[in-house]
Design an enzyme around this catalytic site. Structure first.
Site, PDB file in Angstrom:
ATOM      1  N   LYS A   1     -13.913  12.057   9.626  1.00 23.59           N
ATOM      2  CA  LYS A   1     -14.980  12.642   8.804  1.00 23.59           C
ATOM      3  C   LYS A   1     -15.580  13.849   9.511  1.00 23.59           C
ATOM      4  CE  LYS A   1     -16.247   8.015   7.327  1.00 23.59           C
ATOM      5  NZ  LYS A   1     -17.145   6.878   7.478  1.00 23.59           N
TER       6      LYS A   1
ATOM      7  N   ASP B   1       0.886   4.160  -2.697  1.00 23.14           N
ATOM      8  CA  ASP B   1       0.516   5.536  -2.337  1.00 23.14           C
ATOM      9  C   ASP B   1       1.616   6.529  -2.714  1.00 23.14           C
ATOM     10  OD1 ASP B   1      -1.987   4.842  -1.373  1.00 23.14           O
ATOM     11  OD2 ASP B   1      -1.242   4.417   0.638  1.00 23.14           O
TER      12      ASP B   1
ATOM     13  N   ARG C   1     -17.935  -1.864  -5.372  1.00 22.61           N
ATOM     14  CA  ARG C   1     -17.680  -0.510  -5.829  1.00 22.61           C
ATOM     15  C   ARG C   1     -17.553  -0.459  -7.353  1.00 22.61           C
ATOM     16  NH1 ARG C   1     -12.903   3.070  -3.422  1.00 22.61           N
ATOM     17  NH2 ARG C   1     -11.576   1.715  -4.668  1.00 22.61           N
TER      18      ARG C   1
ATOM     19  N   CYS D   1      17.673 -29.881 -15.793  1.00 21.30           N
ATOM     20  CA  CYS D   1      17.982 -29.039 -14.630  1.00 21.30           C
ATOM     21  C   CYS D   1      17.248 -29.620 -13.412  1.00 21.30           C
ATOM     22  CB  CYS D   1      17.537 -27.607 -14.930  1.00 21.30           C
ATOM     23  SG  CYS D   1      17.804 -26.477 -13.580  1.00 21.30           S
TER      24      CYS D   1
ATOM     25  N   CYS E   1      22.359 -25.753 -12.735  1.00 22.71           N
ATOM     26  CA  CYS E   1      22.880 -26.621 -13.805  1.00 22.71           C
ATOM     27  C   CYS E   1      23.852 -25.903 -14.738  1.00 22.71           C
ATOM     28  CB  CYS E   1      21.726 -27.227 -14.598  1.00 22.71           C
ATOM     29  SG  CYS E   1      20.918 -26.045 -15.686  1.00 22.71           S
TER      30      CYS E   1
ATOM     31  N   LYS F   1     -10.298   2.337   9.973  1.00 18.81           N
ATOM     32  CA  LYS F   1     -10.339   2.059   8.536  1.00 18.81           C
ATOM     33  C   LYS F   1     -10.182   0.553   8.372  1.00 18.81           C
ATOM     34  CE  LYS F   1      -7.951   3.518   4.294  1.00 18.81           C
ATOM     35  NZ  LYS F   1      -8.594   2.559   3.490  1.00 18.81           N
TER      36      LYS F   1
ATOM     37  N   TYR G   1     -20.454   2.029   7.292  1.00 12.35           N
ATOM     38  CA  TYR G   1     -19.951   3.321   7.783  1.00 12.35           C
ATOM     39  C   TYR G   1     -20.439   4.545   7.007  1.00 12.35           C
ATOM     40  CZ  TYR G   1     -16.517   1.691   4.310  1.00 12.35           C
ATOM     41  OH  TYR G   1     -15.913   1.175   3.201  1.00 12.35           O
TER      42      TYR G   1
ATOM     43  N   GLU H   1     -13.042   7.039  12.981  1.00 12.14           N
ATOM     44  CA  GLU H   1     -13.404   5.618  12.855  1.00 12.14           C
ATOM     45  C   GLU H   1     -12.201   4.788  12.444  1.00 12.14           C
ATOM     46  OE1 GLU H   1     -16.422   5.693   9.832  1.00 12.14           O
ATOM     47  OE2 GLU H   1     -17.527   7.259  10.890  1.00 12.14           O
TER      48      GLU H   1
ATOM     49  N   CYS I   1      15.831 -20.591 -16.712  1.00  9.54           N
ATOM     50  CA  CYS I   1      16.797 -21.586 -17.151  1.00  9.54           C
ATOM     51  C   CYS I   1      16.080 -22.432 -18.200  1.00  9.54           C
ATOM     52  CB  CYS I   1      17.245 -22.451 -15.980  1.00  9.54           C
ATOM     53  SG  CYS I   1      18.115 -23.915 -16.548  1.00  9.54           S
TER      54      CYS I   1
ATOM     55  N   ASP J   1       0.835  -1.200   0.000  1.00  3.39           N
ATOM     56  CA  ASP J   1       0.000   0.000   0.000  1.00  3.39           C
ATOM     57  C   ASP J   1       0.870   1.250   0.000  1.00  3.39           C
ATOM     58  OD1 ASP J   1      -2.163  -1.584   0.165  1.00  3.39           O
ATOM     59  OD2 ASP J   1      -3.045  -0.572   1.907  1.00  3.39           O
TER      60      ASP J   1
ATOM     61  N   CYS K   1      22.455 -20.627 -14.990  1.00  2.75           N
ATOM     62  CA  CYS K   1      21.627 -21.245 -13.954  1.00  2.75           C
ATOM     63  C   CYS K   1      22.521 -21.652 -12.772  1.00  2.75           C
ATOM     64  CB  CYS K   1      20.915 -22.469 -14.533  1.00  2.75           C
ATOM     65  SG  CYS K   1      20.035 -23.405 -13.275  1.00  2.75           S
TER      66      CYS K   1
ATOM     67  N   LYS L   1      -3.258   6.719   7.244  1.00  7.78           N
ATOM     68  CA  LYS L   1      -2.907   5.300   7.117  1.00  7.78           C
ATOM     69  C   LYS L   1      -1.714   4.932   7.985  1.00  7.78           C
ATOM     70  CE  LYS L   1      -3.316   3.280   3.060  1.00  7.78           C
ATOM     71  NZ  LYS L   1      -3.592   2.917   1.685  1.00  7.78           N
TER      72      LYS L   1
ATOM     73  N   ASP M   1      -9.794  -2.987   6.653  1.00  2.00           N
ATOM     74  CA  ASP M   1      -9.072  -3.388   5.449  1.00  2.00           C
ATOM     75  C   ASP M   1      -9.790  -4.565   4.794  1.00  2.00           C
ATOM     76  OD1 ASP M   1      -7.204  -3.256   3.535  1.00  2.00           O
ATOM     77  OD2 ASP M   1      -5.569  -4.109   4.710  1.00  2.00           O
TER      78      ASP M   1
HETATM   79  S1  IVH Z   1     -15.856   6.342   4.377  1.00  2.00           S
HETATM   80  C1  IVH Z   1     -16.872   8.627   0.174  1.00  2.00           C
HETATM   81  N1  IVH Z   1     -15.132   4.945   6.422  1.00  2.00           N
HETATM   82  O1  IVH Z   1     -11.407   2.737   2.645  1.00  2.00           O
HETATM   83  C2  IVH Z   1     -15.988   7.592   0.772  1.00  2.00           C
HETATM   84  N2  IVH Z   1     -14.326   4.272   4.286  1.00  2.00           N
HETATM   85  O2  IVH Z   1      -9.239   3.862   1.038  1.00  2.00           O
HETATM   86  C3  IVH Z   1     -16.555   7.150   2.061  1.00  2.00           C
HETATM   87  N3  IVH Z   1     -12.939   2.228   4.349  1.00  2.00           N
HETATM   88  O3  IVH Z   1     -13.296   3.387  -0.241  1.00  2.00           O
HETATM   89  C4  IVH Z   1     -15.714   6.121   2.678  1.00  2.00           C
HETATM   90  N4  IVH Z   1     -13.089   1.868   6.517  1.00  2.00           N
HETATM   91  O4  IVH Z   1     -13.710   1.181   1.088  1.00  2.00           O
HETATM   92  C5  IVH Z   1     -15.035   5.084   5.098  1.00  2.00           C
HETATM   93  N5  IVH Z   1     -14.635   3.782   8.367  1.00  2.00           N
HETATM   94  C6  IVH Z   1     -14.526   3.914   7.044  1.00  2.00           C
HETATM   95  C7  IVH Z   1     -13.776   3.009   6.252  1.00  2.00           C
HETATM   96  C8  IVH Z   1     -13.695   3.232   4.866  1.00  2.00           C
HETATM   97  C9  IVH Z   1     -12.592   1.424   5.375  1.00  2.00           C
HETATM   98  C10 IVH Z   1     -12.534   1.975   2.945  1.00  2.00           C
HETATM   99  C11 IVH Z   1     -13.561   2.317   1.903  1.00  2.00           C
HETATM  100  C12 IVH Z   1     -12.920   3.397   1.097  1.00  2.00           C
HETATM  101  C13 IVH Z   1     -11.469   3.093   1.276  1.00  2.00           C
HETATM  102  C14 IVH Z   1     -10.567   4.255   0.955  1.00  2.00           C
END
Ligand code: IVH
Length: 698
Positions: free
Chosen positions: A294, A38, A142, A436, A415, A121, A231, A119, A430, A34, A412, A318, A123
């Site tokens: 948010k 990024d 998505r 081999c 061999c 995030k 979320y 919140e 090879c 990641d 190699c 992140k 994975d």
């Molecule tokens: S809010 C308009 N909240 O992370 C976008 N996303 O890297 C609203 N994700 O696309 C997303 N946890 O798939 C939101 N607590 C959380 C999240 C979250 C994981 C994911 C989501 C998003 C991606 C972005």
């Protein structure tokens, strides 16, 4: 940077990012961490900011990576447009950028007081659920942000997603978005199963979640232990003032919403939340890769709005994957079954996320070049959820004066044959596939494996056969004599006899499609072998096929077609085929034979759980004895064949309808008894351990 340089670098970055999007979202097998991804994206954005005239509509900075699975026109899932675009989030690894985000938001909101919802995030993979009249109506991935794949059938199997909402104060129609993820416990269980089945394990829980969500068998999805967390609630004229209020309401309707959300009033509180979870996330039963912040007030979210790709009212912080710094001791160049040479670094052992890391893959010479690796360098290793640790960077300040770059071998390492590199490929190979040793041994292991000829001899046994000079190719296996086997250390009469018996059995019982997979043509996996066998019906027809005829086959592209042509153009391969033909292997699709017995004639059987053989083999076995397989339990079901971890819903239904349960042992007994044929049942004897050598025969 000149405009021309910018143009060139942008083209490079776009190509790498687009390719890595496909590998991440469609193939669920990412090539970049990641963090690496990024960094490339930030570089692209920085160049675009400096040269706005070079920004194009198709830039990855303006679109979300697409997860749509669309194999050669045959869509696996129906697609539907999203009512509201499904966007991504801006992200950063730096706290000062979180401060910048907060400052920008306050400025844009002209000093109005507001709060933040912080919140975890999660994975996993994003999902959009629509509820109508309190009932789950549709679930879309998505996709590319505007249309998504309809995975409703699969989502209905996820246990914490309610089909019906509780209460009665839900809007008539609304969408709620979130993440489908796989908790560590389910991930470990799935990978254990995969290893047992000799399938490649998933690299991390995220890949496992998105791979599982896109399975075409909902029943299997149900077994995978996926979970959901929601979320983001959307709809027309919703009666909420804040995001947190909307989510609290969603929770009251029985929807899964995280309990780890907090309202923060200022940047200090946000930073406290981040630092709390930076350490505490290790104790969570699922993977998280950061924190999402948010703006909580919905009217303020509306006034901040969106960029092309993400909301201005939210940002992700992140967590960097844990890294360790350690000296590089040496590099091994490993030769695999296909002849590919992979550089592997030997490291001074170092602790990383709870385990000691001693080796890390370097992938290929391009990667070594990219890292600018020198002998004796100190390197950063990272695990980032993945099983095989990876070297992500070197520490230039620790480089010894005069250090030289490692020289990738031209020959190699096993061999001595001159290595070759196909155009457009990053790996060296090879070409000495017939002589081999690691390539021959790898081919033998693959040939005997469970999914191929199903003569499961351990790698150590194959090593012995090879070292004694008894086998050099797969046809030699069928010339082995008991006398030869008794020369091998640890082999006794009974073991040799059983091995030879099992080889004989493999000739009789392995259908053409599995033989085709077993012979190990590069890029011809299990599925492709099946398709090819059905299409051409005989090995001779496949051998005679032109490139055009091969390309007509569904799922056969240029790479596979060329690999097949190359394999048959090699006289030594054709010789092996002729020897296998003489031995009696199935080299053509068999005419439909009559049933092995009528023991199960007129019986309808539902299978559930796992058995000592694969589910497909179990189905074939039942059908060979005249039984019918049905996917759901009904009053007409004769038995529910309950394997290990049989589905609780099926068991319950069988009980309520009075459908009797049958164990694998009972079925086995029944087939032996009624058919009177000792080979009709399940021939699955556990291997024995003799003086340290294990041979498992199936
Ligand atoms: S809010 C308009 N909240 O992370 C976008 N996303 O890297 C609203 N994700 O696309 C997303 N946890 O798939 C939101 N607590 C959380 C999240 C979250 C994981 C994911 C989501 C998003 C991606 C972005």
């Amino acid at each position: 940077m000149t405009v021309q340089q910018a143009q060139e670098r942008l083209a490079q970055l776009k190509a790498v990012i687009t390719d890595s999007n496909r590998r991440y979202y469609v193939e669920n097998a990412p090539v970049l961490s990641d963090y690496e991804y990024d960094q490339l994206m930030y570089e692209l954005q920085a160049i675009e900011a400096e040269f706005p005239e070079l920004v194009t509509e198709d830039s990855p900075s303006r679109r979300v990576g697409s997860d749509l699975s669309d194999k050669k026109g045959s869509k696996e899932f129906e697609q539907f447009p999203h009512r509201y675009p499904m966007l991504s989030l801006g992200n950063t690894y730096s706290l000062s950028e979180i401060e910048d985000f907060a400052a920008r938001a306050s400025k844009a909101l002209g000093g109005e007081t507001f709060t933040y919802s912080c919140e975890l995030k999660f994975d996993g993979t994003a999902i959009c659920l629509t509820y109508k009249d309190g009932k789950l109506f549709r679930a879309l991935t998505r996709g590319d942000g505007s249309v998504g794949d309809d995975v409703t059938r699969n989502v209905r199997r996820i246990s914490n997603i309610p089909e019906l909402l509780q209460g009665n104060d839900w809007p008539k129609e609304f969408e709620i978005r979130g993440e489908i993820y796989m908790p560590y416990s389910a991930f470990d269980r799935l990978n254990e199963e995969k290893l047992k089945e000799e399938e490649a394990p998933f690299a991390n829980p995220r890949n496992a979640a998105s791979g599982s969500l896109k399975l075409t068998a909902p029943e299997e999805v149900g077994r995978r232990g996926l979970e959901c967390t929601l979320y983001h609630l959307l709809g027309e004229n919703l009666p909420f003032q804040t995001h947190s209020e909307a989510l609290d309401k969603a929770a009251s309707w029985g929807l899964p919403v995280s309990e780890h959300r907090r309202i923060c009033r200022n940047i200090e509180e946000i930073e406290a939340y981040i630092s709390h979870w930076y350490t505490q996330r290790k104790f969570l039963p699922f993977a998280t890769d950061g924190i999402v912040i948010k703006v909580n007030q919905l009217n303020l979210q509306r006034s901040l709005g969106y960029t092309a790709k993400s909301p201005r009212w939210a940002v992700a912080y992140k967590f960097k994957a844990e890294q360790a710094l350690t000296p590089l001791l040496s590099i091994d160049y490993q030769v695999g079954r296909t002849g590919a040479v992979t550089p592997v670094a030997n490291l001074e052992p170092v602790q990383l996320s709870g385990t000691v890391v001693k080796r890390a893959t370097l992938h290929n010479p391009d990667q070594m070049e990219l890292l600018d690796l020198h002998e004796g360098d100190w390197v950063y290793v990272e695990k980032g959820g993945e099983i095989i640790p990876k070297i992500v960077a070197v520490e230039p300040s620790k480089r010894l004066p005069g250090a030289v770059k490692p020289v990738f071998p031209t020959c190699c390492p096993v061999c001595g044959t001159l290595l070759v590199k196909d155009e457009g490929q990053a790996k060296y190979f090879c070409p000495n596939k017939d002589h081999c040793p690691p390539q021959i041994k790898g081919t033998l292991v693959n040939f005997l494996s469970r999914k191929a000829m199903n003569v499961f001899a351990g790698e150590a046994n194959i090593e012995q056969l090879y070292n004694m000079g008894f086998v050099r190719n797969v046809a030699d296996l069928y010339d082995l004599t008991e006398n030869q086997l008794l020369h091998l250390e640890g082999w006794k009469h009974r073991m040799a006899e059983r091995f030879l018996e099992s080889l004989k059995e493999s000739v009789r019982t392995t259908p053409f499609e599995r033989v085709l997979f077993a012979i190990g043509i590069r890029f011809v996996g299990e599925q492709t072998a099946k398709t090819l066998a059905r299409h051409f019906r005989t090995i001779d027809a496949l051998k005679e096929a032109s490139r055009e005829q091969l390309l007509e086959v569904e799922d056969v592209g240029e790479v596979i077609a060329d690999s097949i042509l190359k394999w048959f153009a090699d006289a030594s391969n054709c010789e092996i085929i002729e020897r296998l033909r003489k031995v009696g292997l199935h080299l053509a699709i068999e005419q439909q034979k009559g049933p092995a017995s009528e023991a199960l004639a007129g019986k309808t059987i539902v299978i559930s759980g796992t058995y000592s053989i694969s589910r497909d083999e179990m189905k074939a076995l039942i059908e060979r004895h005249g039984g019918k397989i049905s996917s759901s339990v009904s009053a007409k079901t004769s038995w529910l064949l309950a394997g290990e971890k049989a589905g609780p819903e099926k068991l319950k239904k069988a009980e309520s309808l009075g459908v009797p349960l049958l164990s694998e042992e009972e079925l086995r007994a029944m087939l032996n008894e009624i058919s009177g044929n000792p080979n009709a049942g399940l021939n699955n004897e556990e291997g024995e351990t003799q003086e340290g050598i294990q041979l498992t025969l199936f």
